[in-house]
Design a protein around this motif. Sequence first.
Motif, PDB file in Angstrom:
ATOM      1  N   THR A   4      41.959 -27.588   3.020  1.00  0.00           N
ATOM      2  CA  THR A   4      40.861 -26.959   3.720  1.00  0.00           C
ATOM      3  C   THR A   4      40.226 -25.943   2.788  1.00  0.00           C
ATOM      4  OG1 THR A   4      42.044 -27.239   5.770  1.00  0.00           O
ATOM      5  CG2 THR A   4      40.264 -25.640   5.772  1.00  0.00           C
ATOM      6  N   ASP A   5      38.923 -25.980   2.645  1.00  0.00           N
ATOM      7  CA  ASP A   5      38.229 -25.076   1.739  1.00  0.00           C
ATOM      8  C   ASP A   5      37.217 -24.261   2.523  1.00  0.00           C
ATOM      9  OD1 ASP A   5      36.783 -23.772  -0.192  1.00  0.00           O
ATOM     10  OD2 ASP A   5      36.422 -25.558  -1.407  1.00  0.00           O
ATOM     11  N   ALA A   6      37.443 -22.970   2.581  1.00  0.00           N
ATOM     12  CA  ALA A   6      36.528 -22.084   3.294  1.00  0.00           C
ATOM     13  C   ALA A   6      35.897 -21.081   2.338  1.00  0.00           C
ATOM     14  CB  ALA A   6      37.276 -21.352   4.408  1.00  0.00           C
ATOM     15  N   SER A   7      35.865 -21.401   1.073  1.00  0.00           N
ATOM     16  CA  SER A   7      35.406 -20.427   0.091  1.00  0.00           C
ATOM     17  C   SER A   7      33.937 -20.065   0.258  1.00  0.00           C
ATOM     18  CB  SER A   7      35.658 -20.931  -1.325  1.00  0.00           C
ATOM     19  OG  SER A   7      35.002 -22.150  -1.548  1.00  0.00           O
ATOM     20  N   THR A   8      33.150 -20.919   0.864  1.00  0.00           N
ATOM     21  CA  THR A   8      31.736 -20.603   1.047  1.00  0.00           C
ATOM     22  C   THR A   8      31.398 -20.309   2.499  1.00  0.00           C
ATOM     23  OG1 THR A   8      31.218 -22.948   1.292  1.00  0.00           O
ATOM     24  CG2 THR A   8      31.045 -22.020  -0.911  1.00  0.00           C
ATOM     25  N   THR A   9      32.382 -20.327   3.376  1.00  0.00           N
ATOM     26  CA  THR A   9      32.157 -20.090   4.789  1.00  0.00           C
ATOM     27  C   THR A   9      32.404 -18.631   5.121  1.00  0.00           C
ATOM     28  OG1 THR A   9      32.925 -22.315   5.251  1.00  0.00           O
ATOM     29  CG2 THR A   9      32.829 -20.807   7.110  1.00  0.00           C
ATOM     30  N   MET A  10      31.519 -18.033   5.859  1.00  0.00           N
ATOM     31  CA  MET A  10      31.674 -16.650   6.291  1.00  0.00           C
ATOM     32  C   MET A  10      31.650 -16.616   7.808  1.00  0.00           C
ATOM     33  SD  MET A  10      31.834 -14.898   3.566  1.00  0.00           S
ATOM     34  CE  MET A  10      31.518 -15.160   1.846  1.00  0.00           C
ATOM     35  N   ASP A  11      32.417 -15.699   8.409  1.00  0.00           N
ATOM     36  CA  ASP A  11      32.367 -15.501   9.849  1.00  0.00           C
ATOM     37  C   ASP A  11      31.049 -14.841  10.198  1.00  0.00           C
ATOM     38  OD1 ASP A  11      34.809 -16.495  10.675  1.00  0.00           O
ATOM     39  OD2 ASP A  11      35.859 -14.615  10.276  1.00  0.00           O
ATOM     40  N   ILE A  20      36.464 -16.161   0.349  1.00  0.00           N
ATOM     41  CA  ILE A  20      37.875 -16.496   0.201  1.00  0.00           C
ATOM     42  C   ILE A  20      37.981 -18.005   0.067  1.00  0.00           C
ATOM     43  CG2 ILE A  20      38.752 -14.497   1.468  1.00  0.00           C
ATOM     44  CD1 ILE A  20      39.349 -16.425   3.824  1.00  0.00           C
ATOM     45  N   HIS A  21      39.095 -18.425  -0.453  1.00  0.00           N
ATOM     46  CA  HIS A  21      39.404 -19.847  -0.580  1.00  0.00           C
ATOM     47  C   HIS A  21      40.678 -20.081   0.223  1.00  0.00           C
ATOM     48  CE1 HIS A  21      39.788 -23.809  -2.337  1.00  0.00           C
ATOM     49  NE2 HIS A  21      41.031 -23.527  -2.657  1.00  0.00           N
ATOM     50  N   ILE A  22      40.636 -21.039   1.148  1.00  0.00           N
ATOM     51  CA  ILE A  22      41.809 -21.375   1.949  1.00  0.00           C
ATOM     52  C   ILE A  22      42.329 -22.720   1.482  1.00  0.00           C
ATOM     53  CG2 ILE A  22      42.637 -21.939   4.267  1.00  0.00           C
ATOM     54  CD1 ILE A  22      40.634 -19.909   5.359  1.00  0.00           C
ATOM     55  N   ARG A  23      43.641 -22.766   1.256  1.00  0.00           N
ATOM     56  CA  ARG A  23      44.283 -23.983   0.774  1.00  0.00           C
ATOM     57  C   ARG A  23      45.718 -24.017   1.281  1.00  0.00           C
ATOM     58  NH1 ARG A  23      47.949 -22.244  -2.717  1.00  0.00           N
ATOM     59  NH2 ARG A  23      47.525 -20.396  -3.981  1.00  0.00           N
ATOM     60  N   HIS A  24      46.363 -25.179   1.104  1.00  0.00           N
ATOM     61  CA  HIS A  24      47.787 -25.272   1.419  1.00  0.00           C
ATOM     62  C   HIS A  24      48.573 -24.409   0.448  1.00  0.00           C
ATOM     63  CE1 HIS A  24      47.881 -28.287   4.577  1.00  0.00           C
ATOM     64  NE2 HIS A  24      46.885 -28.876   3.949  1.00  0.00           N
ATOM     65  N   GLY A  25      49.615 -23.758   0.952  1.00  0.00           N
ATOM     66  CA  GLY A  25      50.453 -22.927   0.114  1.00  0.00           C
ATOM     67  C   GLY A  25      51.285 -23.759  -0.845  1.00  0.00           C
ATOM     68  N   ALA A  55      45.187 -17.797   2.047  1.00  0.00           N
ATOM     69  CA  ALA A  55      43.835 -17.362   1.694  1.00  0.00           C
ATOM     70  C   ALA A  55      43.924 -16.650   0.356  1.00  0.00           C
ATOM     71  CB  ALA A  55      43.280 -16.420   2.754  1.00  0.00           C
ATOM     72  N   GLU A  56      43.008 -17.010  -0.518  1.00  0.00           N
ATOM     73  CA  GLU A  56      42.923 -16.384  -1.841  1.00  0.00           C
ATOM     74  C   GLU A  56      41.593 -15.657  -1.969  1.00  0.00           C
ATOM     75  OE1 GLU A  56      43.048 -19.732  -4.533  1.00  0.00           O
ATOM     76  OE2 GLU A  56      45.120 -19.246  -5.072  1.00  0.00           O
ATOM     77  N   HIS A  57      41.631 -14.566  -2.695  1.00  0.00           N
ATOM     78  CA  HIS A  57      40.410 -13.847  -3.059  1.00  0.00           C
ATOM     79  C   HIS A  57      40.607 -13.385  -4.494  1.00  0.00           C
ATOM     80  CE1 HIS A  57      36.909 -11.311  -2.912  1.00  0.00           C
ATOM     81  NE2 HIS A  57      37.628 -10.266  -3.260  1.00  0.00           N
ATOM     82  N   GLY A  58      39.684 -13.731  -5.364  1.00  0.00           N
ATOM     83  CA  GLY A  58      39.792 -13.354  -6.763  1.00  0.00           C
ATOM     84  C   GLY A  58      41.047 -13.898  -7.422  1.00  0.00           C
ATOM     85  N   GLY A  59      41.483 -15.083  -6.987  1.00  0.00           N
ATOM     86  CA  GLY A  59      42.673 -15.704  -7.560  1.00  0.00           C
ATOM     87  C   GLY A  59      43.985 -15.131  -7.058  1.00  0.00           C
ATOM     88  N   ALA A  85      47.840  -5.756   4.299  1.00  0.00           N
ATOM     89  CA  ALA A  85      47.445  -4.607   5.118  1.00  0.00           C
ATOM     90  C   ALA A  85      46.101  -4.009   4.717  1.00  0.00           C
ATOM     91  CB  ALA A  85      48.531  -3.535   5.071  1.00  0.00           C
ATOM     92  N   ASP A  86      45.824  -3.911   3.427  1.00  0.00           N
ATOM     93  CA  ASP A  86      44.576  -3.279   2.986  1.00  0.00           C
ATOM     94  C   ASP A  86      43.350  -4.160   3.169  1.00  0.00           C
ATOM     95  OD1 ASP A  86      45.616  -4.956   0.975  1.00  0.00           O
ATOM     96  OD2 ASP A  86      44.602  -3.847  -0.618  1.00  0.00           O
ATOM     97  N   LEU A  87      43.542  -5.415   3.615  1.00  0.00           N
ATOM     98  CA  LEU A  87      42.411  -6.327   3.807  1.00  0.00           C
ATOM     99  C   LEU A  87      42.223  -6.749   5.260  1.00  0.00           C
ATOM    100  CD1 LEU A  87      42.957  -8.505   0.633  1.00  0.00           C
ATOM    101  CD2 LEU A  87      41.187  -6.792   1.011  1.00  0.00           C
TER     102      LEU A  87
END
Length: 155
Positions: A4-11, A20-25, A55-59, A85-87
């Motif tokens: 699943t790739d949500a890197s270009t999707t925003m709420d 962010i990029h969502i992928r399988h762990g 979810a990944e952000h900035g790798g 926590a900080d995100l």
Amino acid sequence: MSTTDASTTMDADCENAFAIHIRHGHENDLPLIAEFDEMGGSRQQEIAAECCLVAEHGGETIAYASFQQAGLLGQPLLTYLCVAADLRGQGIGGRLVQAIQQIARGRMMLSSTEDWCAASQRIFIRLGWRKIGELAGVNKDGSTEYFYAIDLSPN
């Protein structure tokens, strides 16, 4: 399962959303998850079964959600959701839940959360889940567990 790739999707509801990029762990995510995971235990089994999305952000791995395909009454069960926590409060948890909902589409999906976890309750309500019950005082801390469901069947 497809990634699943949500890197270009925003709420739409989240003013602070960022890419962010969502992928399988993967196994190499385990030490990164351990740095912010408040759930205890290891996500190793969920990752091996391809039932953990990250979810990944900035790798960097910043959040995860895990599920069981036939976890409760034969229905998909969202088991864990944790964001660094900080995100928190930026829509990341909701986007992970939406990605798992896509995997579970066509079925009823279930989950639960403690009465004190307002963030999870807000995510469920915003995404159209309905509260289907509660068990008072069942958690070790004496809190009530709320149960939620969403019907992902085509209308």
